[in-house]
Motif scaffolding. Structure first.
Motif, PDB file in Angstrom:
ATOM      1  N   LEU A 418       0.838  -1.198   0.000  1.00  0.00           N
ATOM      2  CA  LEU A 418       0.000   0.000   0.000  1.00  0.00           C
ATOM      3  C   LEU A 418       0.875   1.250   0.000  1.00  0.00           C
ATOM      4  O   LEU A 418       1.930   1.290   0.627  1.00  0.00           O
ATOM      5  CB  LEU A 418      -0.909   0.031   1.231  1.00  0.00           C
ATOM      6  N   SER A 419       0.395   2.283  -0.671  1.00  0.00           N
ATOM      7  CA  SER A 419       1.144   3.537  -0.707  1.00  0.00           C
ATOM      8  C   SER A 419       1.281   4.122   0.689  1.00  0.00           C
ATOM      9  O   SER A 419       0.524   3.791   1.606  1.00  0.00           O
ATOM     10  CB  SER A 419       0.452   4.534  -1.637  1.00  0.00           C
ATOM     11  N   THR A 420       2.261   4.985   0.844  1.00  0.00           N
ATOM     12  CA  THR A 420       2.485   5.641   2.128  1.00  0.00           C
ATOM     13  C   THR A 420       2.376   7.153   1.976  1.00  0.00           C
ATOM     14  O   THR A 420       2.563   7.706   0.888  1.00  0.00           O
ATOM     15  CB  THR A 420       3.877   5.300   2.698  1.00  0.00           C
ATOM     16  N   CYS A 421       2.072   7.796   3.089  1.00  0.00           N
ATOM     17  CA  CYS A 421       2.003   9.261   3.165  1.00  0.00           C
ATOM     18  C   CYS A 421       2.779   9.733   4.380  1.00  0.00           C
ATOM     19  O   CYS A 421       2.900   9.000   5.374  1.00  0.00           O
ATOM     20  CB  CYS A 421       0.554   9.716   3.315  1.00  0.00           C
ATOM     21  N   PRO A 422       3.289  10.968   4.355  1.00  0.00           N
ATOM     22  CA  PRO A 422       3.953  11.501   5.548  1.00  0.00           C
ATOM     23  C   PRO A 422       2.965  11.600   6.699  1.00  0.00           C
ATOM     24  O   PRO A 422       1.840  12.077   6.542  1.00  0.00           O
ATOM     25  CB  PRO A 422       4.434  12.882   5.099  1.00  0.00           C
ATOM     26  N   THR A 423       3.410  11.135   7.870  1.00  0.00           N
ATOM     27  CA  THR A 423       2.542  11.030   9.037  1.00  0.00           C
ATOM     28  C   THR A 423       3.316  11.445  10.277  1.00  0.00           C
ATOM     29  O   THR A 423       4.506  11.128  10.412  1.00  0.00           O
ATOM     30  CB  THR A 423       2.054   9.573   9.187  1.00  0.00           C
ATOM     31  N   CYS A 424       2.656  12.135  11.178  1.00  0.00           N
ATOM     32  CA  CYS A 424       3.287  12.521  12.438  1.00  0.00           C
ATOM     33  C   CYS A 424       3.310  11.331  13.397  1.00  0.00           C
ATOM     34  O   CYS A 424       2.261  10.812  13.758  1.00  0.00           O
ATOM     35  CB  CYS A 424       2.509  13.662  13.096  1.00  0.00           C
ATOM     36  N   VAL A 425       4.492  10.929  13.787  1.00  0.00           N
ATOM     37  CA  VAL A 425       4.650   9.839  14.738  1.00  0.00           C
ATOM     38  C   VAL A 425       5.585  10.321  15.845  1.00  0.00           C
ATOM     39  O   VAL A 425       6.098  11.445  15.794  1.00  0.00           O
ATOM     40  CB  VAL A 425       5.212   8.572  14.045  1.00  0.00           C
ATOM     41  N   ASP A 426       5.814   9.483  16.839  1.00  0.00           N
ATOM     42  CA  ASP A 426       6.606   9.908  17.987  1.00  0.00           C
ATOM     43  C   ASP A 426       8.007  10.365  17.602  1.00  0.00           C
ATOM     44  O   ASP A 426       8.560  11.304  18.195  1.00  0.00           O
ATOM     45  CB  ASP A 426       6.699   8.777  19.014  1.00  0.00           C
ATOM     46  N   GLU A 427       8.591   9.695  16.581  1.00  0.00           N
ATOM     47  CA  GLU A 427       9.957  10.064  16.211  1.00  0.00           C
ATOM     48  C   GLU A 427      10.030  11.202  15.210  1.00  0.00           C
ATOM     49  O   GLU A 427      11.117  11.566  14.760  1.00  0.00           O
ATOM     50  CB  GLU A 427      10.702   8.841  15.647  1.00  0.00           C
ATOM     51  N   ILE A 449     -20.219  12.844  -5.848  1.00  0.00           N
ATOM     52  CA  ILE A 449     -19.054  12.413  -5.074  1.00  0.00           C
ATOM     53  C   ILE A 449     -18.289  13.662  -4.647  1.00  0.00           C
ATOM     54  O   ILE A 449     -17.769  14.387  -5.490  1.00  0.00           O
ATOM     55  CB  ILE A 449     -18.122  11.507  -5.900  1.00  0.00           C
ATOM     56  N   VAL A 450     -18.230  13.916  -3.348  1.00  0.00           N
ATOM     57  CA  VAL A 450     -17.428  15.057  -2.920  1.00  0.00           C
ATOM     58  C   VAL A 450     -15.955  14.683  -3.084  1.00  0.00           C
ATOM     59  O   VAL A 450     -15.562  13.523  -2.901  1.00  0.00           O
ATOM     60  CB  VAL A 450     -17.726  15.485  -1.465  1.00  0.00           C
ATOM     61  N   PRO A 451     -15.106  15.639  -3.463  1.00  0.00           N
ATOM     62  CA  PRO A 451     -13.696  15.330  -3.762  1.00  0.00           C
ATOM     63  C   PRO A 451     -12.896  15.024  -2.503  1.00  0.00           C
ATOM     64  O   PRO A 451     -12.612  15.907  -1.701  1.00  0.00           O
ATOM     65  CB  PRO A 451     -13.197  16.603  -4.457  1.00  0.00           C
ATOM     66  N   GLY A 452     -12.553  13.774  -2.342  1.00  0.00           N
ATOM     67  CA  GLY A 452     -11.794  13.359  -1.168  1.00  0.00           C
ATOM     68  C   GLY A 452     -12.382  12.107  -0.577  1.00  0.00           C
ATOM     69  O   GLY A 452     -12.743  11.170  -1.278  1.00  0.00           O
ATOM     70  N   GLY A 453     -12.525  12.087   0.722  1.00  0.00           N
ATOM     71  CA  GLY A 453     -13.033  10.921   1.423  1.00  0.00           C
ATOM     72  C   GLY A 453     -12.291  10.772   2.727  1.00  0.00           C
ATOM     73  O   GLY A 453     -11.589  11.678   3.182  1.00  0.00           O
ATOM     74  N   LEU A 454     -12.453   9.609   3.327  1.00  0.00           N
ATOM     75  CA  LEU A 454     -11.793   9.331   4.600  1.00  0.00           C
ATOM     76  C   LEU A 454     -10.519   8.545   4.339  1.00  0.00           C
ATOM     77  O   LEU A 454     -10.565   7.397   3.893  1.00  0.00           O
ATOM     78  CB  LEU A 454     -12.731   8.521   5.508  1.00  0.00           C
ATOM     79  N   THR A 455      -9.381   9.177   4.599  1.00  0.00           N
ATOM     80  CA  THR A 455      -8.113   8.445   4.535  1.00  0.00           C
ATOM     81  C   THR A 455      -7.864   7.805   5.888  1.00  0.00           C
ATOM     82  O   THR A 455      -7.891   8.469   6.928  1.00  0.00           O
ATOM     83  CB  THR A 455      -6.952   9.377   4.175  1.00  0.00           C
ATOM     84  N   ARG A 456      -7.632   6.500   5.865  1.00  0.00           N
ATOM     85  CA  ARG A 456      -7.281   5.761   7.076  1.00  0.00           C
ATOM     86  C   ARG A 456      -5.796   5.413   7.003  1.00  0.00           C
ATOM     87  O   ARG A 456      -5.276   5.082   5.934  1.00  0.00           O
ATOM     88  CB  ARG A 456      -8.139   4.501   7.205  1.00  0.00           C
ATOM     89  N   VAL A 457      -5.132   5.487   8.149  1.00  0.00           N
ATOM     90  CA  VAL A 457      -3.675   5.334   8.166  1.00  0.00           C
ATOM     91  C   VAL A 457      -3.279   4.311   9.229  1.00  0.00           C
ATOM     92  O   VAL A 457      -3.811   4.313  10.346  1.00  0.00           O
ATOM     93  CB  VAL A 457      -2.984   6.703   8.416  1.00  0.00           C
ATOM     94  N   ALA A 458      -2.381   3.419   8.848  1.00  0.00           N
ATOM     95  CA  ALA A 458      -1.826   2.435   9.785  1.00  0.00           C
ATOM     96  C   ALA A 458      -0.706   3.107  10.556  1.00  0.00           C
ATOM     97  O   ALA A 458       0.377   3.330  10.018  1.00  0.00           O
ATOM     98  CB  ALA A 458      -1.323   1.212   9.025  1.00  0.00           C
ATOM     99  N   LEU A 459      -0.944   3.442  11.799  1.00  0.00           N
ATOM    100  CA  LEU A 459       0.009   4.246  12.558  1.00  0.00           C
ATOM    101  C   LEU A 459       1.221   3.456  13.042  1.00  0.00           C
ATOM    102  O   LEU A 459       2.263   4.033  13.343  1.00  0.00           O
ATOM    103  CB  LEU A 459      -0.702   4.887  13.751  1.00  0.00           C
ATOM    104  N   LYS A 460       1.091   2.133  13.103  1.00  0.00           N
ATOM    105  CA  LYS A 460       2.217   1.319  13.541  1.00  0.00           C
ATOM    106  C   LYS A 460       3.184   1.116  12.377  1.00  0.00           C
ATOM    107  O   LYS A 460       2.760   0.809  11.260  1.00  0.00           O
ATOM    108  CB  LYS A 460       1.728  -0.033  14.047  1.00  0.00           C
ATOM    109  N   ALA A 461       4.466   1.272  12.637  1.00  0.00           N
ATOM    110  CA  ALA A 461       5.473   1.095  11.590  1.00  0.00           C
ATOM    111  C   ALA A 461       5.368  -0.298  10.985  1.00  0.00           C
ATOM    112  O   ALA A 461       5.341  -1.296  11.700  1.00  0.00           O
ATOM    113  CB  ALA A 461       6.873   1.320  12.158  1.00  0.00           C
ATOM    114  N   GLY A 462       5.253  -0.347   9.666  1.00  0.00           N
ATOM    115  CA  GLY A 462       5.192  -1.616   8.967  1.00  0.00           C
ATOM    116  C   GLY A 462       3.816  -2.226   8.871  1.00  0.00           C
ATOM    117  O   GLY A 462       3.610  -3.177   8.119  1.00  0.00           O
TER     118      GLY A 462
END
Length: 482
Positions: A418-427, A449-462
């Motif tokens: 899955l693609s990745t995006c920049p995300t704020c994490v502890d480090e 269709i409104v432009p966008g939607g709900l992006t869900r992110v896996a916060l745990k590394a990997g």
């Protein structure tokens, strides 16, 4: 300057939506990248805390059924947006429209003429032995021939040009309240970042939803149809969303006890007396809608509702029986379904899928279990799933036994990067895997269709599991205007 974790290890296995393999920043993220280079490290940390405080004040929580600790949780919110260019979104939008049309054609056909079954494209037993198939809908007309008025179609991305549909949610898709609240929080916390972009709005979703629901009112309704939102009640895990949407739509939030049926017409109890109801946006599963037609022990539904529905005097959004279009075995036939009804090649790809109900597919799955993702056909929320490359020998052995004992209950798919995006994490700021749930509204007049939607992110590394029940979070999704 904001801290940034190392990207290199991730880019070898996953498409990074912000940076190319050579380290160049992709155009949609150019301004965000400049802003990250200017902002002080403690600014992001402070605004993360502010965002959490705001969500707590608003009261956006959810519960996870089956846990001994049933306390309400916040879904973690990441303050860095996921950004799509106008051209990228155009591909997604066209694909969503195409897929939604095909899904509606398929459901209508299965309950009416069954041409696709006679053509041998979808196996009959996959429909008739499906626990969510509703024989009560056989031959049943629905207002304006629309079955799925609100669809949440989960999409993942694997490279600059390729989007896959991961799942079709055609029953009671949730999450749109988070899409709207995420945008509002971002506007409050990062006005300077908004001023550096031209972002397409999502705030008009409630207006678009109400217009869609009003457009599908029965022909017997007045020119100003009455719309209500039917909730199971305050103990439902998505009750916040139900009340939020009813408030935004300006419609009554009702429970089953607030409605009654007389002479095949649905009425709402009000202080001024009974009021006819024309459209019910229901957030209750089929089984609980009407104790006279489905589960007799249901205290959540409305006795006689199906009679009013079958008489054509009320619209249910979504229609009864739409689950036949969103289980994971039927999903595997969606490319053929699109071609059969529309005569077109699918714009959005399907993830290659092995149907374990078929002996050769089962054999392949068992031989490559350590490489595959295996899912329950009717599973949701990230439960009942095996991620082969992450599983230990015990988990693999347990799933192997499940597959052999009940192969019809499972499908298998390759492990997508899955693609990745920049995300704020502890480090600091680091890439994390994401998916996207856009919301498709199908009315009598058009698809919205409104432009966008709900992006869900896996916060745990990997981690590849983005579901909130499994520790995932959400992001605001920005689609850049041309």
């Amino acid at each position: 300057m904001a801290r940034r974790a190392t990207w290199g290890a991730w880019m070898a296995v996953a498409f990074d939506e912000m940076q190319g393999a050579d380290g160049t920043v992709r155009p949609a993220y150019a301004e965000l990248n400049r802003w990250l280079g200017e902002v002080l490290p403690d600014v992001l940390d402070r605004r993360r805390r502010e965002a959490e405080l705001l969500f707590r004040r608003i009261g956006i929580t959810f519960a996870v059924y089956g846990e001994t600790d049933s306390t309400e949780r916040l879904i973690p919110f990441d303050v860095l947006p996921r950004i799509l260019g106008a051209g990228e979104w155009d591909i997604v939008r066209r694909g969503l429209e195409q897929r939604s049309k095909a899904i509606n054609h398929y459901i209508r056909d299965v309950y009416r003429r069954r041409d696709i079954l006679r053509a041998g494209i979808v196996p009959e037993d996959l429909v008739f032995q499906n626990p969510v198939f509703r024989p009560e809908m056989n031959g049943q007309s629905v207002p304006h021939d629309i079955y799925v008025h609100i669809a949440g179609i989960d999409i993942v991305r694997v490279d600059a040009d390729t989007f896959y549909v991961l799942e079709d949610n055609a029953r009671t898709p949730s999450g749109v309240s988070y899409m709207l609240e995420n945008r509002e929080i971002m506007l409050r916390l990062f006005p300077e970042l908004f001023s550096r972009h031209r972002i397409a709005p999502v705030e008009n979703y409630p207006d678009e939803l109400l217009a869609t629901l009003s457009s599908v009112a029965p022909t017997t309704a007045s020119s100003d149809p009455t719309v209500v939102l039917l909730t199971p009640g305050v103990y439902n895990s998505a009750y916040y969303e139900h009340s939020f949407l009813a408030d935004k739509l300006g419609v009554e939030l009702v429970e089953g006890r607030d409605l009654f049926v007389k002479a095949d017409v649905v009425y709402m109890r009000t202080t001024q007396g009974p009021k006819r109801v024309d459209v019910i946006y229901r957030r209750i599963d089929d089984d609980f809608l009407d104790p006279l037609a489905f589960r007799p022990d249901s205290a959540l539904g409305v006795p006689g509702l199906m009679s009013a529905y079958q008489a054509g005097n009320v619209t249910l959004a979504n229609a009864v029986g739409t689950g036949i279009a969103d289980d994971k075995a039927v999903y595997s036939y969606m490319p053929e379904i699109v071609k059969f009804y529309l005569g077109e090649e699918p714009i959005l790809k399907n993830v290659p899928t092995w149907r374990c109900r078929e002996n050769d597919h089962l054999g392949y799955t068992l031989d490559h279990l350590h490489e595959l993702v295996v899912k329950e056909v009717h599973g949701s929320g990230g439960y009942g799933m095996l991620i082969g490359p992450k599983a230990d020998k015990t988990a693999l052995a347990a799933f192997r036994a499940k597959l052999k004992s009940n192969p019809k209950n499972f499908i298998a798919q390759p492990t997508l990067a899955l693609s990745t995006c920049p995300t704020c994490v502890d480090e600091g700021v680091a890439p994390r895997h994401v998916d996207l749930r856009p919301f498709v509204l199908t009315g009598r007049d058009r698809i919205r269709i409104v432009p966008g939607g709900l992006t869900r992110v896996a916060l745990k590394a990997g981690s590849l599991v983005v579901n909130s029940s499994q520790g995932g979070g959400t992001k605001d999704t920005w689609v850049l205007d041309r």
